[in-house]
Design a protein around this motif. Structure first.
Motif, PDB file in Angstrom:
ATOM      1  N   HIS A 221       0.559  -0.845   0.019  1.00  0.00           N
ATOM      2  CA  HIS A 221       0.066  -0.104  -0.177  1.00  0.00           C
ATOM      3  C   HIS A 221       0.701   1.137   0.639  1.00  0.00           C
ATOM      4  CE1 HIS A 221      -2.539   2.800   1.013  1.00  0.00           C
ATOM      5  NE2 HIS A 221      -2.156   2.956   2.234  1.00  0.00           N
ATOM      6  N   ASP A 252       2.249   6.429   6.171  1.00  0.00           N
ATOM      7  CA  ASP A 252       1.815   4.736   7.702  1.00  0.00           C
ATOM      8  C   ASP A 252       2.884   3.838   8.159  1.00  0.00           C
ATOM      9  OD1 ASP A 252      -0.697   5.345   6.879  1.00  0.00           O
ATOM     10  OD2 ASP A 252      -1.539   3.894   5.264  1.00  0.00           O
ATOM     11  N   ASN A 320      -2.877   8.232  -1.295  1.00  0.00           N
ATOM     12  CA  ASN A 320      -3.103   6.985  -0.174  1.00  0.00           C
ATOM     13  C   ASN A 320      -5.062   6.866  -0.587  1.00  0.00           C
ATOM     14  OD1 ASN A 320      -3.488   6.213   2.732  1.00  0.00           O
ATOM     15  ND2 ASN A 320      -4.469   7.317   3.577  1.00  0.00           N
ATOM     16  N   HIS A 324      -6.802   2.840  -1.748  1.00  0.00           N
ATOM     17  CA  HIS A 324      -7.570   2.620  -0.853  1.00  0.00           C
ATOM     18  C   HIS A 324      -9.047   1.339  -1.097  1.00  0.00           C
ATOM     19  CE1 HIS A 324      -6.263   1.755   2.966  1.00  0.00           C
ATOM     20  NE2 HIS A 324      -4.925   3.329   3.246  1.00  0.00           N
TER      21      HIS A 324
HETATM   22 FE   LIG Z   1      -2.209   4.446   3.913  1.00  0.00          FE
END
Ligand SMILES: [Fe+2]
Ligand SMILES: [Fe+2]
Length: 363
Positions: A221, A252, A320, A324
């Protein structure tokens, strides 16, 4: 009982009714207030009292409006697309914190926070190559040649880089079998960024069940977000592409410390805060400072869950989300394109190529 008051357009109100698991009620009896911001004018009519938690739902894509909204110090800022899980989690946690129905007492949180920050301070150093690659983002780009030499000397690293550059995303038809050839075809910047992503992989080798993911998935990710950041920044033209990449890759990183302290799902930064008194953006600041990352990059990372006025932070915020929620890629690209005043169609097509890359998300 949580009840929500919504003030704004009919369309948005319906969206909230459909997404919220809590009932909508009138201003007097509601425990949470949500105001839609459709223009700069709307902000002037809103007062954030400290009697009830206030969320601002910003539907206009304007960086000045974001910073004016933030200046009102609301309890939360929301943007479309509204995601059922995230929205309800944020509302619930904000409600619990505001009316102090938190699991832990303030003292518990202070002690925990100190432990977490100490652990972040003691994060192992980055591998030498990674450290140099990160310094390159802020320092003299002329040192790149030297780094490339070091990447070539590291056989394990260079073979992994070569595997990646042969993925369809980079659009090279023939097999690339040497780093020099890869640089010739794709540029130095791409190669060193790939190397950087690969050297940070080991930090994610942990159990991330409380985040509903695995270390490998979280690293992917991060890597994917970095590549999306890179694409958006390169279309904008004035944003440092390497800085944007680094933002994506590290956004993250705070989770690698927090994961050891959470006892239930850390779905949103609000749920992290409710459990341990601090969120992964704040923890990231400590780690990244320790690793010598430039302050403006740290700032963008610490803002990545709430849209702010900074360009780099906006790039990261949307990158981001795109990773997702690929199903919302069109809407998300439209938003960031409007904010940065870049060509929406070009962006969507580039991002779609990236998302469709067979290595993307499954390496
Ligand atoms: Fe993230
Ligand atoms: Fe995050």
């Amino acid at each position: 009982l949580i009840t929500v008051y919504f003030e704004g357009s009919k369309e948005s109100k319906e969206k909230f009714e459909e997404t919220l698991k809590f009932p909508i009620s009138d201003l007097v009896s509601a425990s949470i207030l949500v105001y839609e911001i459709n223009s700069g004018e709307d902000i002037k009519n809103i007062s954030v009292s400290k009697k009830k938690p206030v969320f601002l739902y910003i539907t206009v894509k304007d960086r000045e409006v974001f910073s004016n909204a933030k200046a009102l110090k609301p309890d939360g800022i929301l943007f479309p697309p509204l995601k059922r899980d995230i929205l309800n989690d944020r509302i619930e946690n904000t409600y619990n914190t505001f009316y102090s129905k938190s699991d832990n007492t303030f003292q518990d949180h202070e002690a925990l926070k100190a432990k977490i920050l100490a652990k972040a301070e003691n994060i192992p150093p980055l591998p030498a190559i990674a450290k140099e690659l990160i310094l390159l983002t802020t320092n003299d780009k002329a040192d790149t040649k030297d780094i490339i030499k070091k990447i070539k000397q590291d056989q394990g690293l260079s073979s992994k880089v070569l595997k990646l550059v042969n993925s369809p995303f980079y659009g090279v038809r023939k097999d690339i079998s040497s780093i020099d050839r890869a640089i010739l075809l794709l540029g130095m910047s791409t190669i060193k960024n790939l190397a950087l992503a690969l050297t940070t992989r080991s930090f994610f080798a942990k159990d991330f069940a409380v985040y509903n993911t695995t270390g490998e998935k979280l690293w992917l990710h991060s890597f994917n977000t970095a590549r999306i950041c890179e694409v958006i920044a390169s279309l904008e033209g004035n944003i440092d592409v390497d800085a944007a990449y680094l933002c994506g890759l590290m956004h993250d990183i705070g989770k690698i410390i927090l994961v050891d302290f959470l006892n239930s799902n850390g779905k949103t930064p609000e749920s992290e805060k409710k459990q341990v008194g601090i969120d992964h953006q704040k923890v990231a600041e400590v780690i990244l400072r320790k690793w010598g990352v430039a302050e403006y990059i740290i700032k963008a990372i610490s803002d990545h869950h709430e849209l702010s006025s900074g360009k780099l932070a906006s790039v990261l915020y949307f990158a981001n989300l795109i990773d997702h929620y690929p199903e919302d890629v069109n809407m998300l690209c439209e938003s960031i394109a409007q904010i940065l005043k870049i060509n929406h169609f070009k962006l969507v097509s580039k991002i779609n190529t990236l998302i469709k890359d067979e290595n993307f998300g499954s390496m």
